[in-house]
Design a protein around this motif. Structure first.
Motif, mmCIF file in Angstrom:
data_model
loop_
_atom_site.group_PDB
_atom_site.id
_atom_site.type_symbol
_atom_site.label_atom_id
_atom_site.label_comp_id
_atom_site.label_asym_id
_atom_site.label_seq_id
_atom_site.Cartn_x
_atom_site.Cartn_y
_atom_site.Cartn_z
ATOM 1 N N THR A 1 3.526 86.160 -28.925
ATOM 2 C CA THR A 1 3.693 86.255 -30.376
ATOM 3 C C THR A 1 4.670 85.189 -30.869
ATOM 4 N N ARG B 1 -4.201 88.807 -30.466
ATOM 5 C CA ARG B 1 -5.088 89.567 -31.364
ATOM 6 C C ARG B 1 -6.372 89.955 -30.611
ATOM 7 N N ILE C 1 3.056 86.157 -38.941
ATOM 8 C CA ILE C 1 3.339 86.430 -37.528
ATOM 9 C C ILE C 1 4.839 86.637 -37.331
ATOM 10 N N THR D 1 5.782 90.079 -38.363
ATOM 11 C CA THR D 1 5.385 91.104 -37.387
ATOM 12 C C THR D 1 6.354 91.127 -36.207
ATOM 13 N N VAL E 1 9.252 93.448 -37.147
ATOM 14 C CA VAL E 1 8.962 94.879 -37.302
ATOM 15 C C VAL E 1 8.907 95.566 -35.972
#
Length: 195
Positions: free
Chosen positions: A57, A138, A189, A192, A195
């Motif tokens: 990521t 993904r 991205i 994310t 989070v």
């Protein structure tokens, strides 16, 4: 799709379609792009088995941000005007062209030439690295399908109407839109990751 419009492979398809059978140019280019998309998706699918998902990521965030900044710099530093990449690609293909003006390539040779020109030009390209990166973090099936559909749409446009489009779309605008797209994707991205 944003990575392909105005890309060198887009213009290669335009130039080849202006000289040869559009059907075989399309088939050669698409078969190379589909194979490259599938190989890139597979590579992206297996990267998480070696690297922790948080690293993939972070890699996606870094690459998208890098591509966005790079395209914005291309936009900023490119002269106002159109056609530089298109003209450069035409010259490059013309210098590689070994056929005389009266001799036409057979359909199999047109397919092979378009396949190899496209396949080799895609190695290390933004669309390949984007596919690898997205497939690592993904749904790989969705990434492969979306990549293939996007490549098919862009290549079909290049082959069928590329010369018309190349004369009217500013390469600066493609760089600006592409840069903004990559920066926005990188931001999503990045969010994310928080989070």
């Amino acid at each position: 799709m944003v990575t392909e419009i105005g890309d060198k492979t887009f213009f290669m398809s335009v130039v080849m379609a202006m000289r040869h059978s559009k059907v075989f140019v399309l088939l050669g280019s698409l078969s190379a792009l589909i194979l490259m998309t599938l190989l890139s998706t597979l590579a992206g699918r297996f990267i998480p088995t070696v690297l922790d998902p948080s690293y993939t990521t972070a890699l996606a965030f870094g690459l998208f941000t890098f591509f966005g900044v790079h395209m914005m710099l291309e936009w900023w530093n490119s002269p106002v005007g159109q056609g530089a990449v298109f003209e450069e690609t035409k010259k490059e293909l013309k210098s590689q062209d070994t056929e005389s003006s009266t001799q036409r390539l057979g359909n199999l040779m047109i397919w092979m030439r378009c396949f190899w020109i496209t396949f080799l030009a895609e190695w290390g390209d933004r669309s390949q690295l984007t596919t690898v990166t997205l497939a690592a973090s993904r749904n790989a099936y969705g990434i492969a399908l979306g990549g293939i559909l996007g490549q098919t749409l862009c290549t079909t446009v290049a082959v069928l109407g590329g010369a018309f489009l190349a004369a009217r779309i500013s390469e600066r605008m493609v760089s600006l839109v592409g840069g903004l797209f990559f920066l926005a994707s990188g931001s999503v991205i990045g969010l994310t990751m928080l989070v």
